[in-house]
Design an enzyme around this catalytic site. Structure first.
Site, short mmCIF file in Angstrom:
data_model
loop_
_atom_site.label_atom_id
_atom_site.label_comp_id
_atom_site.label_asym_id
_atom_site.label_seq_id
_atom_site.Cartn_x
_atom_site.Cartn_y
_atom_site.Cartn_z
N LYS A 640 0.83 -1.20 0.00
CA LYS A 640 0.00 0.00 0.00
C LYS A 640 0.87 1.26 0.00
O LYS A 640 0.73 2.14 -0.85
CB LYS A 640 -0.92 0.00 1.23
CG LYS A 640 -1.92 1.13 1.22
CD LYS A 640 -2.78 1.14 2.49
CE LYS A 640 -3.82 0.04 2.48
NZ LYS A 640 -4.87 0.26 3.48
N THR A 641 1.81 1.31 0.93
CA THR A 641 2.65 2.52 1.01
C THR A 641 3.62 2.58 -0.17
O THR A 641 3.94 3.66 -0.66
CB THR A 641 3.43 2.57 2.33
OG1 THR A 641 4.15 1.35 2.49
CG2 THR A 641 2.49 2.76 3.51
N GLN A 645 4.04 5.48 -2.96
CA GLN A 645 5.30 6.15 -3.28
C GLN A 645 5.54 6.20 -4.79
O GLN A 645 6.03 7.19 -5.33
CB GLN A 645 6.45 5.43 -2.59
CG GLN A 645 7.52 6.38 -2.17
CD GLN A 645 8.72 5.72 -1.50
OE1 GLN A 645 9.80 6.20 -1.63
NE2 GLN A 645 8.52 4.63 -0.80
N LYS A 708 15.13 -3.46 -2.33
CA LYS A 708 15.94 -2.48 -3.05
C LYS A 708 15.14 -1.17 -3.02
O LYS A 708 13.92 -1.19 -2.92
CB LYS A 708 16.18 -2.90 -4.51
CG LYS A 708 16.89 -4.23 -4.68
CD LYS A 708 17.44 -4.44 -6.10
CE LYS A 708 16.37 -4.80 -7.11
NZ LYS A 708 16.95 -5.16 -8.45
N GLU A 712 13.37 6.83 -5.58
CA GLU A 712 13.92 7.54 -6.74
C GLU A 712 13.40 6.95 -8.06
O GLU A 712 12.98 7.69 -8.95
CB GLU A 712 15.45 7.53 -6.75
CG GLU A 712 16.13 7.66 -5.39
CD GLU A 712 15.89 8.96 -4.66
OE1 GLU A 712 15.55 9.97 -5.31
OE2 GLU A 712 16.03 8.97 -3.43
#
Lengths: 745, 212
Positions: A640-641, A645, A708, A712
């Site tokens: 979910k998070t 992101q 990982k 970014e």
């Protein structure tokens, strides 16, 4: 488990979610200290020169004003007195020192701070402070000064630096390729503009004891920086950042307003709170630097790359060198036997840039992934095919195997989910009513970094466990992910676990940056859980002798009980062991750092973004209709998070592609876009549904959870996916961001 | 420590002297027609500052989250700064102070307003609801529950404003489609970019049909 799971289902809600939806989460400007005063920063109105005088008489006469502080009367920061380089700044060069002397290096630089008993009084008095200057000619125009770019000092110091000129094979081999192109790309300055304005509340508890509630991305690095500045023991500085209202990189550096507040607090002997204005956010706390790039790329007629040359010039300030890895992706993403890169800096009379999400890699990927798309068009090859054809199974830069790489799978899934088969090779081939429809893609990669950290855990008599780390959470959901990792590795339900963070009193953690937090701090959580399990097993024979002489692998830790794996009926509760030993708590502190084994592999996260855009041919309006993003980021701790992101990265990429542009009026060296009405960021209406897919395959070479980094790669490659889609829709190749409607009509 | 220009270092007497001076001057002022030249003189003599000091507080009655408040505030204090700095209701956020980001959204008499563009004294007698006033004890408002479930935030800073706007969006009848929600929520910026999750939360609450 399916190889690709669409992100649905019921991953855990955020552990701090309730605080955020009820307004109870406290950010840096929200601590009510007794006798609090308010500081308002006065900014320079020239870009370069010297302050002749500061007239603070009117301000001092204004009601409620406690002090007006500038270089004329500021106390000397002891760490600056005997050393030109008191701290090792993260970016090289030297950060601006607030009120150090009368020099002005950029427009908007802090030149004074007014302290008053209320915010309104401080704000008003700040308007009454008048400065006179001896103005010098400034240079802020990047394009005009491009020829003055220099080799970064960091490269001169260390020729082996990753920023040094790079050549594999022949740098200019592309020039003789049968199909080749050269193009220049421009990325304007972009400003992080997190929703929370930069804020600090500084308070000297004693002459040598400082507390700051500060909006930063690392409490420990900030603690060290301020201890050095004030020459006080590091443990005498406490940095608290329990909630950080976004940062995107601008909290990776300590800025002059922070020291200004600390100087003021020392001088007025009261807590001083400073919150920058939105305008000041453009001038004082970093930005993604204006960057010019040139790419030369060539392939044989079948589409096999024969050469890539990638050059970049990034903007920096005159007083501090900021560098970033703009050219990294070009060195290792594709198979080309010939690669050349060249990175230069252009110092101007502006404030210092700082990493902004995805940082240089996102800027570089805009150029590289655009060029790949241009080449595909020149070759009349599908861009998906061209990328798959030039995919590399080992790292061609380091000559090492990848730790893991599932980029091909990402590309295949993304292409299917966006409906790539509907795409026409020829631009303008698909329409929807009046609108031109285009599809584009962009690939992103970022190092799967992991640093060193320590974590403390306390098992309490009531069965709950409190973890502590100095790490901050700027929004990704660090506390939530850590609770989940701890829950799994300690065999305790998440509800019983609290993860405390954002306080420099807690164990060591680096800055939250470079997509490294889960790998770094999560690994320390695992190590701490391991140490706690060892302690529990040592204690277990006191409750049941059958646990004597057993090893960890003989025992199962689940539901807050230890049991012998081969005879599960032999079990004991963790809390029972505390009782037996007459302990009120069991306190474990463990550190963790990357393994040697990891250095035998090249470790990267990968992403691919697919965009469908509609362009109105009459008005040039661009609507992003759908984005599909696929990430190869190892184990996903919380889908979910993590998906959120990724969506956030796509949103940032939409801004980069279509909206964000910090425009400077070079007559004054001052931004004309200095609020959110003029500097456009994506709003609800700009962001379509975003579909996110994760490979979700562990990479145990990077860390014990198999994760990982994700933050970014969520944005790297998004902007070119959109601009490539615009080309596919219109046949117009815009190489200067953002692609505003005027560029399309 | 080097010299600080500090009013605190002045004696209390001189401060009250200046207040007395002001009273004299203000008597002159009220007796005179305020011509531009007098206004200019007043500015030169810093009377404006002193005027502000003497008249700075105005009585204000507000009902904030169901609690009646009798306050004395300066007329230049915004509702946002009143909530955050004087009433310790820091759930309402300052994101721009120019009415451009929506982080400061609260309800006044049930309607969404940007508290940074609203002077507190202009709200006399009105009912203000902030994010802190939504939950009933431990029972979250359905919109708060939906934001939690759909992860309609990351850093959480824009969240109170998003939630207050989201509730208003449904009340206004502007939540009938995702497109409409996106349009009527566009005054609330989320730099973390949780927009699609916020839209999903609003859709769910709207479909749930509960009174918001």
């Amino acid at each position: 488990m399916k190889f690709f799971d669409k992100v649905i289902g019921d991953p855990m809600n955020r552990v701090d979610g309730k605080l955020k939806v009820t307004g109870a989460a406290r950010y840096s400007a929200e601590y009510q200290l007794p006798n609090l005063s308010y500081g308002v920063v006065v900014s320079s109105t020239i870009a370069k020169g010297r302050i002749r005088s500061i007239d603070s008489r009117a301000a001092l006469r204004a009601p409620g004003v406690i002090a007006v502080i500038s270089h004329e009367n500021a106390i000397k920061v002891p760490g600056w007195a005997d050393n030109e380089h008191p701290t090792e700044p993260p970016t090289g060069g030297r950060p601006l020192r607030a009120f150090y002397n009368n020099r002005v290096y950029s427009n908007g630089q802090p030149i004074a701070i007014v302290v008053a008993d209320t915010y309104e009084r401080a704000r008003h008095a700040a308007m009454l402070v008048k400065a006179e200057y001896e103005e010098e000619k400034h240079e802020t125009n990047f394009e005009k000064n491009k020829g003055k770019a220099v080799v970064p000092a960091v490269v001169k110091k260390n020729p082996k630096s990753g920023l040094a000129d790079y050549e594999r094979g022949k740098a200019d081999a592309y020039k003789t390729a049968s199909v080749r192109l050269e193009a220049e790309y421009v990325h304007p300055s972009e400003v992080h503009n997190p929703m929370e304005l930069q804020a600090i509340t500084a308070y000297w508890e004693a002459d040598d004891k400082l507390i700051v509630y500060d909006k930063v991305q690392g409490t420990k690095p900030t603690q060290q920086a301020f201890a050095n500045e004030w020459k006080i023991p590091v443990q005498n500085v406490r940095v608290i950042s329990e909630f950080v209202g976004g940062a995107f990189g601008n909290g990776l550096h300590n800025w002059p307003h922070e020291t200004a507040a600390i100087i003021a607090a020392k001088m007025v002997k009261r807590p001083v709170k400073v919150m920058l204005t939105r305008e000041q956010m453009f001038f004082m706390v970093g930005y993604r630097p204006y960057t010019w790039q040139k790419i030369g790329i060539g392939a044989d007629k079948d589409g096999r790359l024969t050469g890539i040359y990638h050059e970049a010039i990034g903007q920096t300030s005159s007083y501090e060198e900021f560098t970033e890895s703009t050219l990294q992706q070009s060195k290792m993403m594709y198979t080309s036997p010939n690669i050349g890169t060249k990175y230069r800096l252009l110092p101007l009379d502006v404030s210092t840039p700082i990493w902004m999400r995805g940082p240089g890699e996102a800027t570089g990927a805009f150029a590289l992934e655009s060029a790949i798309d241009e080449l595909a068009f020149a070759l009349n090859i599908d861009p998906v095919q061209l990328r798959l054809m030039n995919h590399t199974d080992t790292d061609p830069e380091k000559n090492l195997p990848w730790s893991t790489k599932y980029l091909k799978e990402c590309i295949q899934v993304g292409a299917e989910k966006i409906g790539w088969s509907k795409r026409s090779l020829k631009p303008g081939g698909v329409r929807s009513g009046e609108w031109l429809v285009g599809y584009g893609m962009g690939v992103g990669t970022f190092g799967a970094h992991r640093g060193a950290a320590a974590v403390r855990a306390k098992l309490l008599a009531n069965g709950s466990v409190v973890f502590q780390s100095a790490v901050t959470d700027i929004g990704p959901g660090t506390g939530t992910a850590m609770v989940q990792i701890a829950s799994e590795h300690l065999g305790i339900s998440p509800e019983k676990i609290t993860f405390q963070l954002g306080n420099s009193d807690f164990p060591q953690a680096p800055n939250q940056g470079g997509s490294a937090t889960v790998a770094t701090v999560g690994s320390a959580v695992v190590a701490t859980c391991q140490a706690m399990k060892e302690r529990l097993l040592e204690m277990a024979p006191s409750a049941d002798k059958r646990f004597a002489n057993l090893k960890l692998e003989d025992v199962t830790f689940d539901k807050a009980h230890l049991s012998i794996t081969r005879s599960p009926s032999v079990k004991v509760a963790y809390t029972e062991l505390l009782k037996k030993q007459n302990l009120t708590e069991l306190d474990v502190l463990q550190d963790s750092k990357p393994s040697q084994e990891a250095s035998k592999y090249s470790r990267y996260s990968f992403s691919v973004h697919f965009a469908e855009v509609h362009v109105h041919p009459m008005t040039g309006q661009v609507r992003v209709k759908k984005v599909v993003s696929c990430a190869d980021a190892g184990t996903i701790v919380n889908k979910k998070t993590a998906a959120n992101q990724m969506i956030g990265g796509v949103t940032g990429g939409i801004g980069m592609a279509l909206q964000e542009d910090a425009v400077m009026d070079h007559r004054f060296g001052r931004y004309v876009t200095k609020d959110l009405a003029d500097y456009h960021v994506p709003v609800h209406a700009d962001v379509p549904p975003v579909e996110v897919y994760f490979v979700d395959k562990p990479d145990y070479i990077v860390d014990p959870m198999g994760t990982k980094g994700l933050g970014e790669i969520a944005i790297i490659g998004v902007a070119p996916a959109i601009t490539n889609a615009i080309f596919n829709a219109t046949g117009k190749r815009i190489r200067e961001l953002p692609v505003t409607p005027d560029k399309l009509i | 420590m080097s010299k600080i220009n500090s009013r605190d270092q002045q004696s209390g007497e001189s401060k009250s002297d200046s207040r007395r001076d002001f009273l004299k001057q203000s008597a002159v002022l009220t007796g005179a027609v305020l011509t531009p030249s007098i206004a200019l003189k007043a500015a030169e003599a810093q009377w404006d500052e002193k005027l502000a000091e003497a008249l700075e507080k105005i009585p204000l009655k507000l009902e904030v989250n169901g609690v009646s408040k009798s306050l004395m505030v300066e007329p230049r204090v915004t509702l946002l700064d009143l909530l955050r700095e004087q009433l310790n209701l820091t759930g309402t956020k300052k994101g721009c102070d120019y009415g451009q980001c929506g982080a400061c959204t609260v309800h006044v008499n049930g309607t969404r307003v940007l508290s940074c563009l609203t002077l507190a004294v202009m709200q006399d007698g009105r009912k203000v609801t902030t994010i802190e006033g939504l939950a009933e004890g431990d029972q979250l408002h359905p919109m708060q529950e939906a934001f939690l479930k759909h992860d309609g935030f990351q850093c959480g800073y824009c969240t109170p404003g998003q939630i207050m706007s989201a509730i208003a969006c449904i009340r206004e009848g502007h939540a009938d489609s995702e497109e409409e929600i996106r349009e009527y929520m566009s005054g609330n910026i989320c730099r973390c970019g949780a927009y699609p999750n916020i839209v999903n939360a609003i859709v769910e609450v709207k479909k749930g049909g509960k009174k918001v």
